[in-house]
Design an enzyme around this catalytic site. Structure first.
Site, short mmCIF file in Angstrom:
data_model
loop_
_atom_site.label_atom_id
_atom_site.label_comp_id
_atom_site.label_asym_id
_atom_site.label_seq_id
_atom_site.Cartn_x
_atom_site.Cartn_y
_atom_site.Cartn_z
N ARG A 72 0.80 -1.22 0.00
CA ARG A 72 0.00 0.00 0.00
C ARG A 72 0.83 1.27 0.00
NH1 ARG A 72 -4.47 -2.11 4.13
NH2 ARG A 72 -2.61 -3.00 5.04
N GLU A 109 4.96 -10.51 14.31
CA GLU A 109 4.47 -11.04 15.57
C GLU A 109 4.67 -12.56 15.63
OE1 GLU A 109 0.46 -10.80 18.34
OE2 GLU A 109 0.54 -9.74 16.43
#
Length: 191
Positions: A72, A109
């Site tokens: 993006r 993560e």
């Protein structure tokens, strides 16, 4: 630093940008409040406001490179680069660029990922801004900085359309400024 804290407090463009971003609860998995910027792109005025604010900020900073983080960052970076007279460098996920590339790994993560760019895309001492749509932990922006700095570029600032109010990733940016237009919208409605 949020744009509202840097001379744009009360600017109606920021409200228009925030209002144009759709919040999709539980996407891509339960508990995630996905900030969907595709609706911002559908609102040509809000999209233009987004580009204009970044251009106003960077037009007099002698920026020679706008580096966009996949995917993006690619939506905002080229327009900003054209407007300020800079080149655009795509920072891609592994295996997406042909030819010789250099890469930088970073932790997610749960797992690891890498960013790549073409060898020779940036020259030593070129002044760079890094653009992405959202900053949360700062891991991706930190990897982008390391990749560009490994080639001698000077990262001037990182810029994102959306940033968490308590931007946890700021400490990963090694003291480099972070410029964010808006906070995530719709969090109170679904939490």
């Amino acid at each position: 630093m949020f744009a509202a804290e840097n001379g744009l407090k009360g600017d109606p463009r920021l409200e228009a940008i925030s209002a144009a971003i759709r919040v999709v609860p539980n996407f891509p998995k339960k508990g995630i409040m996905f900030q969907d910027i595709t609706t911002l792109l559908l609102d040509h005025k809000a999209f233009k406001h987004t580009i204009d604010i970044f251009v106003d900020r960077y037009k007099d900073m002698q920026i020679s490179v706008v580096a966009g983080v996949e995917a993006r960052g690619f939506l905002f970076g080229p327009s900003i680069a054209l407007a300020i007279g800079a080149k655009f460098i795509p920072l891609r996920k592994p295996g997406k660029l042909p030819g010789k590339v250099i890469s930088e790994s970073y932790e997610l993560e749960y797992g690891h990922d890498r960013l790549e760019m073409h060898v020779g895309a940036v020259e030593p001492r070129e002044r760079v801004i890094i653009i992405d749509d959202l900053v949360a932990t700062g891991g991706t922006l930190s990897a982008a900085m390391s990749l560009l700095e490994s080639q001698g570029a000077e990262v001037v600032e990182c810029a994102c359309v959306i940033g968490l109010p308590e931007v946890k990733g700021q400490h990963k940016l090694k003291g480099k400024p972070l410029y964010v237009l808006v906070e995530p919208s719709g969090l109170d409605e679904f939490c």
